[in-house]
Structures are given as C-alpha cells and as structure tokens.
Design an enzyme around this catalytic site. Structure first.
Site, short mmCIF file in Angstrom:
data_model
loop_
_atom_site.label_atom_id
_atom_site.label_comp_id
_atom_site.label_asym_id
_atom_site.label_seq_id
_atom_site.Cartn_x
_atom_site.Cartn_y
_atom_site.Cartn_z
CE1 TYR A 208 37.74 39.51 39.20
CE2 TYR A 208 38.09 37.17 38.89
CZ TYR A 208 37.59 38.21 39.64
OH TYR A 208 36.93 37.94 40.81
CB CYS A 209 40.91 42.44 39.17
SG CYS A 209 41.51 43.47 40.53
CG LEU A 210 45.55 44.41 39.37
CD1 LEU A 210 46.82 43.85 39.99
CD2 LEU A 210 45.59 45.92 39.39
CG MET B 156 35.04 39.60 34.17
SD MET B 156 35.63 37.88 34.20
CE MET B 156 35.07 37.34 35.81
#
Length: 601
Positions: free
Chosen positions: A333-335, A361
């Site tokens: 997710y993200c980073l 994501m």
C-alpha cells in the site's frame, strides 16, 4: 439575518461562565507566550529562511507577468467587468428580482453549503466576490508563460493555499453560520474556540497542531485495530502480525500486507465494518501484516535497503517458518507498494519466486509525474530537510502530516479551523482522522534515500540504476502477476502515474481504478456500497486510452481483487493458528510498535 434584538433563540448570558472561560483563555495564552519566549531564548532565535524557495519563485512570476503588460491590463479589465456584473446582479436581488450568479462554487465545495450563502443578499455578494477573485488570481498564475515546470507548479500550489486561506468562510464576520452562532451564544463560541486554539498550541509544543478528531474516543485494540491476531516475529524495524483464522479451513498460500511506514498499519484495520484485514481473514486467507516501528534517533542510520532486508525479506522468511509455505501473495500500500516493487526486482535478480502475486494499492513505481508532492521536492528543499533530519536523526511525523494536509487544505485544515476555533465545537470522533493524526517518524538515512533516488532521480524504473542488498534492480525482469488499484481523486499517488507500473513489470497485469481518494478509495468495504470502480482487461500504453474503454461498476473493488487473486490462493488446508508453527507468540496485536506515539511514548 438575526440580530441580538430580534433572535428569539438568544439565550440569557451567564456572566460567571463567560468570565471563567475568558480567565482560562488568558491563563493559557500567558503560558503559551511564556513557553514560546523560553524556547526562543534557549535556541538563540533565528532569522526566518525561505526553505521552500517561494520568494524566488514569485519574483520570477512577477517578472514574467510584467513582461507582458498588455495581457495584464486585459485580465484586469476582465476582472472589472465581472465585478460590475456582480454588482448589477446584486442590486437586482436587493430589489427582489432574480439574477443569474456570476460565479458559483465548484461541485462538492463544502465551504458554502449553509443556506445563507445563497439566500442572503450580503453573504451571496461576499461569496461571489471571493469566487471571482479566486478564479481570476488562479487563472493569472496558470497562464503565465516563461516559467520552468517546477516554478510553475510551486507558484500554482502556493497561490491556491493563499486563495483557500482568504476564503470568507474562514472569518467570523463573513461566515453566516459563525455569525449566527456568535449571536445565539453571546460570543461563547469564540471564547470556547480560543481555548481550543490554545489547547492545540500547547499540545503541539508551541506549534499549532489542529485537532481533527476526539483523540480520547479511540484506543488501539479496544475499538480500533481490533482484528484478533498475534505478533509472531519482530526486529528493529517491524513487528509481524499473524491474524487468528475465522474459518475452519484456509487457503494454502498466505497473504502478506506491507503498509506504508509513513503512518501505522491499522489504516487497513480501523473498525470491524471497514477493516480490509478482517475481511481478508473472513475470505479464508492466512493474513500477515507488517507493523513498522515508529523510529527515533537510534535508528537514524536505517536506510531503504534495511527496509527491504529487515522488512519484506525478513517477513517472507518469518512466514515460511510460521506456515511452512515457501511462497506468498503480497499487497503493498502506497510506500509499501514502492518497497514491494523493489523487493520484486531484488528477487528477480536472484531468480527467487517466493512472491506468487503482487498487488499494488495506490503505489508509485515510476515517479515521472508524482503529483503535487513534487512542489516540496527539489535540491534546495531536500538539502534543507536533510540538514534538519541529520541533526535529530529522523523526520518528524507531524511535519510530513502537515504537508499532506496542505494537499487538501479546505478539508483537512480550514474546515477544522471553522469548527474548532470559530464555532467553538469539539471535533467529531472519526476513526480515519484518528489514524491520520497518529503520525510516525522516518529515519534520516531512509527518507533521504527515498526522496533522492525515487522522487528526484526516478532510479527505480531505470534498469540497474539501483543496487539493493547486493543486487542490481531491473523491474523489466519481474514476471510476477500483478494487480494495480488506484483512486481517481488521489492527490498523493495520481492514478495516471501509478498506471505506468503496468507497462514496467513484465508479468500479466490488471489495472483497476477506484472512486474517491488515496484513503477512502482503498478503505471501501463491499457492505458500504460506496463509490464505484472501473476495469478494462486491456492495458494500452497510456492511462487515457485505458480509461476511454473502461467499464464502470458500482461499489467496492475488493470483490474484484478477490476474484483476481483466487487462482493464486492454492488449495484449502486446515486453519493456521498463530503460535502453532515454528514462530511463537510474542504479544497480542496490535503490538508494541503500533502503540509507540510520535513523542516516543
């Protein structure tokens, strides 16, 4: 508009209560001023510096505008005509006639939802006057030619911050809702708001830290982050949580979730009704999640490579011991997705196939057009940030949180200024905002590496440009099946940029676009039946071409992902209980690392 003389709802004023409120505010003010003076004396004071380079950027803007006086004069004449049209329309309304508005708020602009902004002549005039000026000012900045791209983005972004700050909704005398509340309460709302303001300054150690939610309304493991699980592994950087099964049998291949380390993992486990982790457990998956530590100066030396070796690779090793399974499905997710891509590149170089499928994501892999955060990332700003980080060993979580809040200032800053300080109300308990305020630090070495190698130089997508854990990273060698999901209103990881990941990895990919933004678009359970998502089985070269032929579906994307991941789950096996494998239980979830606050407690 009601006045104190005509408003039948005006309460009888309690002078004792008002005096007590004012005395409390005076005491807090004196303490805040004293603390500020003491800190300034201790630090020796310092001249303000232009770390963002705004002075230079706006000087260049002014020079380019003055270089074309004809265009400037024309735009000023157009502004004058719009004001004249507003004046004429307002006079018609004052006389009882109908008039077409010269300027109307954008769809979804919550600042002007109170009925008086439309129905009352004076407030409607103030609103339209502001909207005309705001539109004109933004158009002037956007149309200036001759600026380099970075300067153009910077002046555009900070002009918008200036415009948002000056909205009439942010001032007591020009906000009809605040005006009514002030009359009705005899000014108690403003006194209460002053106390709220001083409380937030005190809570921030002398800096304003706006309360977005009732911080006492949520407690980890009690009414937030409550999915039953156990910490089964930990090292300096992370704890690994394995969740209790809720089905008699589970799918053979486990699921590992890698959240961003800029916030805590429980964004995916807020409450029972919107927890992605609980939902995945209910779908028969053996779910593990990484809970990153909230680092202090002792971990200043930890860099991106350490997050790879002590994070994702350590988690894969631990899951193999806990379950006996050599390969897993992984979500980043993200980073966490950026780290997942780097991990895939590392494993591909070693011909290691432990990751059977990868889900990204809202994750940036290609940082060519990384969105509005680019405004804060250039050589001068990063060098200044590195100097600060090296002095204390980490980046304060609150500093990064403030940057993200500026991306949506009206929703995440000014709406709370109005509610907390002008209306004098307490913030509403909201799980998502509680998580948003539970910020984490980042080690100096890691964050410097991330900013320079990802955002500034975009090395992750350049074959063999990065070396991590002894291997050169070439994402074109990754053949792992991948699922990319992004959000159409995402300001942090723009979907048209995250789409590039489908063209970089060489495995079979699928791209899904969710409604809403960076958080709400992901934390969107099927039961809520909110938003929508778009799919397109084909992956053309550009995101616009993809969207042109995409099909819209109502509701959550989670079931779509569940359908996609099904072939990668394997057969059913008896449910796995944390601690029953080779890894023993260390403590119950959410674990110690998630409980460490930004102040280290």
């Amino acid at each position: 508009m009601p006045t104190p003389a005509t408003d039948t709802k005006t309460p009888s004023l309690d002078p004792v209560t008002l005096a007590e409120s004012l005395a409390s505010a005076a005491e807090k003010s004196a303490k805040a001023i004293g603390d500020f003076a003491a800190r300034n004396a201790k630090n020796g004071g310092s001249m303000p510096s232009d770390e963002l380079g705004l002075g230079k950027a706006f000087m260049e803007l002014a020079a380019q505008m003055l270089a074309n006086p004809a265009r400037l004069a024309e735009s000023q004449m157009n502004l004058w005509w719009e004001y004249m049209s507003l004046w004429q329309g307002s006079m018609l309304r004052l006389m009882g006639a109908q008039a077409t508005p010269v300027a109307v708020p954008a769809k979804g602009d919550k600042r002007f939802k109170h009925e008086d902004w439309h129905e009352h002549f004076l407030f409607d005039y103030i609103k339209q006057s502001y909207l005309i000026t705001a539109r004109w000012m933004h158009d002037q900045v956007a149309s200036v030619e001759g600026l380099d791209e970075q300067t153009k983005k910077k002046v555009d972004f900070f002009t918008r911050q200036y415009i948002d700050a000056l909205a009439p909704s942010n001032f007591a005398l020009t906000n009809p809702e605040v005006f009514r509340e002030t009359v009705a309460s005899g000014g108690q709302n403003l006194v209460k708001g002053l106390n709220n303001l001083l409380d937030d300054i005190e809570r921030g150690g002398g800096q304003l830290r706006i309360s977005m939610t009732d911080s006492k309304a949520f407690e980890l493991g009690v009414n937030i982050a409550t999915t039953p699980g156990k910490v089964v592994f930990q090292n300096e950087l992370m704890q690994l949580i394995q969740y209790e099964p809720t089905t008699r049998k589970v799918w053979k291949r486990p699921l590992l979730v890698i959240p961003p380390w800029i916030n805590k993992y429980y964004i995916l486990d807020l409450r029972e009704k919107n927890s992605f982790l609980r939902w995945a457990v209910g779908e028969g998956m053996t779910v593990f999640v990484v809970s990153w530590v909230n680092p202090d100066e002792k971990l200043a030396h930890k860099d991106f490579e350490d997050y790879l070796t002590e994070g994702t690779l350590a988690a894969l090793d631990a899951i193999a011991k806990a379950t006996g399974e050599d390969d897993v499905n992984v979500i980043g997710y993200c980073l966490g997705g950026t780290l997942l891509a780097a991990t895939l590149g590392h494993l591909a170089a070693k011909k290691d196939k432990r990751i059977a499928s990868a889900t990204f994501m809202t994750s940036l892999i290609d940082f060519t057009a990384a969105g509005e955060l680019e405004v804060f990332i250039d050589e001068a700003q990063v060098a200044s940030l590195e100097k600060k980080m090296n002095e204390r060993g980490y980046l304060e979580g609150s500093e990064m949180a403030s940057t993200f809040n500026m991306l949506r200032a009206n929703d995440l800053i000014w709406s709370f200024v109005i509610n907390n300080y002008l209306l004098g109300r307490d913030p509403f308990p909201f799980d998502l905002l509680h998580w948003n305020c539970d910020s984490t630090r980042m080690p100096a070495a890691m964050h410097s590496f991330y900013l320079r190698n990802m955002y500034m130089n975009n090395l992750l997508v350049k074959p063999d440009a990065l070396t991590l854990a002894g291997t050169k990273i070439d994402l074109s060698k990754v053949t792992t099946p991948a699922y990319f999901v992004s959000a159409i209103e995402d300001h942090i990881a723009p979907w048209k940029t995250t789409y590039a990941g489908t063209q970089i990895l060489n495995g079979k990919s699928q791209f899904v676009l969710s409604g809403s933004g960076h958080i709400a678009g992901m934390v969107n359970p099927p039961a809520a039946n909110k938003y929508a998502f778009w799919t397109n089985e084909k992956l053309p070269a550009t995101p616009d071409a993809w969207f042109a032929n995409a099909k819209q579906h109502e509701g959550s994307w989670w079931p779509n992902w569940r359908q996609w991941v099904t072939p990668h789950l394997g057969r059913e096996v008896p449910a796995r209980v944390p601690g029953k494998g080779k890894l023993k239980v260390i403590e119950a979830a959410p674990g110690t690392y998630a409980r460490i606050r930004a102040d280290g407690r």
